[in-house]
Design an enzyme around this catalytic site. Structure first.
Site, PDB file in Angstrom:
ATOM      1  N   HIS A 313      -8.854  -2.521   1.090  1.00 17.29           N
ATOM      2  CA  HIS A 313      -8.749  -1.680   2.291  1.00 17.29           C
ATOM      3  C   HIS A 313      -8.154  -2.524   3.402  1.00 17.29           C
ATOM      4  CE1 HIS A 313      -9.915   0.990   5.576  1.00 17.29           C
ATOM      5  NE2 HIS A 313     -10.003   1.920   4.645  1.00 17.29           N
ATOM      6  N   ASP A 371     -12.851   5.794  -2.356  1.00 19.55           N
ATOM      7  CA  ASP A 371     -12.178   6.556  -3.407  1.00 19.55           C
ATOM      8  C   ASP A 371     -12.592   6.138  -4.812  1.00 19.55           C
ATOM      9  OD1 ASP A 371     -10.725   8.126  -1.678  1.00 19.55           O
ATOM     10  OD2 ASP A 371      -9.269   6.533  -1.363  1.00 19.55           O
TER      11      ASP A 371
HETATM   12  N1  ACO Z   1      -5.458  -4.256  -6.563  1.00 20.21           N
HETATM   13  C1  ACO Z   1      -4.915  -5.476  -6.722  1.00 20.21           C
HETATM   14  N2  ACO Z   1      -4.513  -6.264  -5.725  1.00 20.21           N
HETATM   15  C2  ACO Z   1      -4.691  -5.801  -4.489  1.00 20.21           C
HETATM   16  C3  ACO Z   1      -5.252  -4.531  -4.240  1.00 20.21           C
HETATM   17  C4  ACO Z   1      -5.651  -3.742  -5.339  1.00 20.21           C
HETATM   18  N3  ACO Z   1      -6.188  -2.543  -5.158  1.00 20.21           N
HETATM   19  N4  ACO Z   1      -5.277  -4.315  -2.897  1.00 20.21           N
HETATM   20  C5  ACO Z   1      -4.752  -5.409  -2.336  1.00 20.21           C
HETATM   21  N5  ACO Z   1      -4.397  -6.318  -3.296  1.00 20.21           N
HETATM   22  C6  ACO Z   1      -3.836  -7.666  -3.085  1.00 20.21           C
HETATM   23  C7  ACO Z   1      -2.382  -7.617  -2.665  1.00 20.21           C
HETATM   24  O1  ACO Z   1      -1.519  -7.674  -3.768  1.00 20.21           O
HETATM   25  C8  ACO Z   1      -2.288  -8.849  -1.797  1.00 20.21           C
HETATM   26  O2  ACO Z   1      -2.242  -9.972  -2.631  1.00 20.21           O
HETATM   27  P1  ACO Z   1      -1.339 -11.270  -2.226  1.00 20.21           P
HETATM   28  O3  ACO Z   1      -1.943 -11.782  -0.952  1.00 20.21           O
HETATM   29  O4  ACO Z   1      -1.479 -12.193  -3.378  1.00 20.21           O
HETATM   30  O5  ACO Z   1       0.053 -10.765  -2.044  1.00 20.21           O
HETATM   31  C9  ACO Z   1      -3.633  -8.903  -1.088  1.00 20.21           C
HETATM   32  O6  ACO Z   1      -4.548  -8.242  -1.982  1.00 20.21           O
HETATM   33  C10 ACO Z   1      -3.642  -8.222   0.272  1.00 20.21           C
HETATM   34  O7  ACO Z   1      -3.215  -6.878   0.085  1.00 20.21           O
HETATM   35  P2  ACO Z   1      -2.328  -6.042   1.089  1.00 20.21           P
HETATM   36  O8  ACO Z   1      -1.532  -5.069   0.291  1.00 20.21           O
HETATM   37  O9  ACO Z   1      -1.593  -6.976   2.009  1.00 20.21           O
HETATM   38  O10 ACO Z   1      -3.453  -5.320   1.911  1.00 20.21           O
HETATM   39  P3  ACO Z   1      -3.222  -4.081   2.822  1.00 20.21           P
HETATM   40  O11 ACO Z   1      -4.282  -4.160   3.849  1.00 20.21           O
HETATM   41  O12 ACO Z   1      -1.828  -3.982   3.277  1.00 20.21           O
HETATM   42  O13 ACO Z   1      -3.479  -2.868   1.808  1.00 20.21           O
HETATM   43  C11 ACO Z   1      -4.430  -1.077   0.637  1.00 20.21           C
HETATM   44  C12 ACO Z   1      -4.592  -2.084   1.776  1.00 20.21           C
HETATM   45  C13 ACO Z   1      -3.110  -0.300   0.805  1.00 20.21           C
HETATM   46  C14 ACO Z   1      -5.589  -0.066   0.720  1.00 20.21           C
HETATM   47  C15 ACO Z   1      -4.442  -1.807  -0.713  1.00 20.21           C
HETATM   48  O14 ACO Z   1      -5.642  -2.529  -0.853  1.00 20.21           O
HETATM   49  C16 ACO Z   1      -4.255  -0.859  -1.893  1.00 20.21           C
HETATM   50  O15 ACO Z   1      -3.117  -0.503  -2.208  1.00 20.21           O
HETATM   51  N6  ACO Z   1      -5.382  -0.448  -2.573  1.00 20.21           N
HETATM   52  C17 ACO Z   1      -5.292   0.508  -3.667  1.00 20.21           C
HETATM   53  C18 ACO Z   1      -5.111   1.908  -3.116  1.00 20.21           C
HETATM   54  C19 ACO Z   1      -6.382   2.454  -2.497  1.00 20.21           C
HETATM   55  O16 ACO Z   1      -7.457   2.396  -3.067  1.00 20.21           O
HETATM   56  N7  ACO Z   1      -6.225   3.028  -1.283  1.00 20.21           N
HETATM   57  C20 ACO Z   1      -7.333   3.685  -0.601  1.00 20.21           C
HETATM   58  C21 ACO Z   1      -7.474   3.171   0.781  1.00 20.21           C
HETATM   59  S1  ACO Z   1      -8.922   3.870   1.464  1.00 20.21           S
HETATM   60  C22 ACO Z   1      -8.494   5.378   1.986  1.00 20.21           C
HETATM   61  O17 ACO Z   1      -7.366   5.698   2.292  1.00 20.21           O
HETATM   62  C23 ACO Z   1      -9.578   6.328   2.087  1.00 20.21           C
END
Ligand code: ACO
Length: 436
Positions: A313, A371
């Site tokens: 998140h 979720d």
């Molecule tokens: N699975 C694997 N790796 C992940 C995940 C995940 N679900 N989420 C983040 N990471 C990793 C990224 O690859 C990144 O790694 P790195 O530093 O080696 O490059 C690091 O964790 C940071 O991630 P970001 O993408 O920079 O984090 P951001 O805050 O931009 O993204 C997000 C947040 C979009 C929610 C992301 O965690 C994601 O895509 N999760 C899966 C989708 C999801 O469950 N969304 C629901 C959000 S809650 C809602 O809307 C109610």
């Protein structure tokens, strides 16, 4: 806004004059540095794609402490609201700032209940969609179309119009979501039954048919009501910011909320519940618990583009408090339905355990978000996967409206207009086509 005693000073290494920037304090949470005069005084913009360090507005509605894993609506912890209040109480709280007393609760319920029907013409509009259209495509259209049906509540600058548009949207969203569902499966629409509670009425419009009596199951009604409470607002997320930006142009409230619905659809936002359940089903098809290790390996491989959906998140760097409540509801619903051994739930719990112990997830502070479990609950209730995000939109509508109304009432609000760091070609002249 409360000014802070502290001032920030911005200095430049090229000898340009430095600038003092005022700071403001929130009641809780980080202070902000006020950069509104920065461009006028220095000719420079700030650069913050994705708004990682930018507060786009001031708000009194929702507070998240991502490190603690805390979520407050108007100061009340989400755990207390989910346990002691229902969704309509939560709507009242988000809209008006306080929980209702007995009289206010009864009046508000009556007000919402008397607006649950939609203009009969809406069903002919709905008929224009293909039966296999995605419910979010249908909902984006239906919500936008409300402005064509309710002309007397489209002036965003008129508080009376905003009030009636708010009540109409909260009251009609369950009717529209249920209509979109019934249309997709070819069943007759069920009109609202106003003697039922908000959530029981929704369950009836979804699952009853005109041929048989329908008795809502209390455990399932409570579960769907909790899903609504947990999704009701979440501060300045992508869809809420979309609603604010869209509404800042002075467009009508229905159009602004339709923009929120469209934004919510994306898999990185509201679409994640659908994506999370699809992911669990795929792991289950490919071997289930035994294959978790292989799946986690893929997730950690940067080139695979596979994410553990329902994990991570932007704000929570701890367990999402809504995920805890959802897991509890999951136990309750599966128990009530005699699905205690549901393989998908077992898989989700095993996946969560492994991920929470894995260095990749620990180092990046990736925890389950709401979720991760909400899909399992909805599937057990009988809601098809493709409808999950529409349910989220139904619940989030009150948050969008509360935020929109707050923005319009804020004397500091202006049309949203971000700037950019331009990287394109400098000025050049168009050559005749023979010389290009
Ligand atoms: N699975 C694997 N790796 C992940 C995940 C995940 N679900 N989420 C983040 N990471 C990793 C990224 O690859 C990144 O790694 P790195 O530093 O080696 O490059 C690091 O964790 C940071 O991630 P970001 O993408 O920079 O984090 P951001 O805050 O931009 O993204 C997000 C947040 C979009 C929610 C992301 O965690 C994601 O895509 N999760 C899966 C989708 C999801 O469950 N969304 C629901 C959000 S809650 C809602 O809307 C109610």
């Amino acid at each position: 806004m409360t000014p802070s005693d502290v001032k920030a000073t911005l200095s430049f290494s090229d000898g340009s004059p430095s600038m003092d920037l005022p700071m403001f304090k929130g009641s809780i949470g980080p202070d902000v540095i006020d950069i509104r005069k920065l461009y006028a005084q220095t000719g420079k913009f700030t650069y913050d794609p994705g708004f990682l360090s930018t507060a786009s507005c001031q708000s009194t509605i929702t507070y998240i402490d991502g490190d603690k894993g805390e979520l407050l609506y108007r100061g009340y912890p989400i755990e207390q609201l989910a346990t002691n209040c229902d969704f309509l109480d939560t709507c009242y709280l988000l809209l008006y700032g306080e929980l209702p007393n007995v009289q206010q609760q009864a009046d508000f319920k009556k007000l919402v209940t008397t607006h649950t029907m939609v203009n009969e013409q809406m069903q002919f509009f709905l008929r224009g969609f293909r039966r296999d259209a995605h419910p979010m495509a249908v909902m984006t259209g239906l919500v936008g179309a409300l402005s064509a049906f309710y002309h007397d509540s489209t002036d965003i600058n008129n508080p009376k119009h905003r009030e009636i548009a708010a009540i109409r949207l909260i009251a009609k969203m369950p009717t529209l979501v249920a209509m979109a569902y019934k249309y997709g499966i070819g069943q007759p629409y069920m009109y609202p039954k106003n003697s039922l509670s908000y959530s029981a009425n929704f369950m009836r419009m979804m699952f009853a048919t005109p041929c048989e009596e329908y008795e809502p199951n209390d455990v399932l009604v409570r579960a769907i009501d909790r899903i609504f409470i947990l999704h009701a607002d979440h501060e300045q997320n992508a869809s809420t910011s979309t609603v604010r930006l869209c509404g800042s142009s002075g467009t009508n409230p229905f159009a602004a909320i339709a923009a929120g619905v469209a934004c919510l659809w994306g898999p990185a936002h509201g679409g994640a519940n659908e994506a999370a359940l699809n992911m669990l089903e795929e792991i289950q098809r490919n071997g289930g618990v035994e294959k978790i290790g292989e799946f986690i390996k893929q997730v950690k491989d940067k080139n695979s583009n596979v994410k553990l959906m329902g994990f991570g998140h932007r704000v929570y760097k701890n367990y999402d408090p809504r995920a805890k409540l959802m897991r509890e509801t999951c136990h309750e619903v599966l128990g009530a339905l005699g699905l205690g051994n549901d393989p998908l739930f077992k898989l989700a719990m095993a996946l969560e355990k492994i991920a929470l112990e894995d260095e990749y997830f620990v180092a990046r502070k990736l925890y389950p978000n709401v979720d991760f479990y909400s899909g399992i609950v909805q599937r057990a209730i009988g809601i098809p996967v493709s409808l999950f995000t529409a349910i989220f939109a139904l619940a989030r509508t009150v948050g969008w409206i509360a935020q929109l109304n707050e923005m319009i009432g804020d004397p500091e609000y202006k049309i949203g207009r971000p700037r950019q760091l331009y990287h394109g070609s400098p000025r050049r002249d168009v050559k005749p086509i023979s010389q290009r």
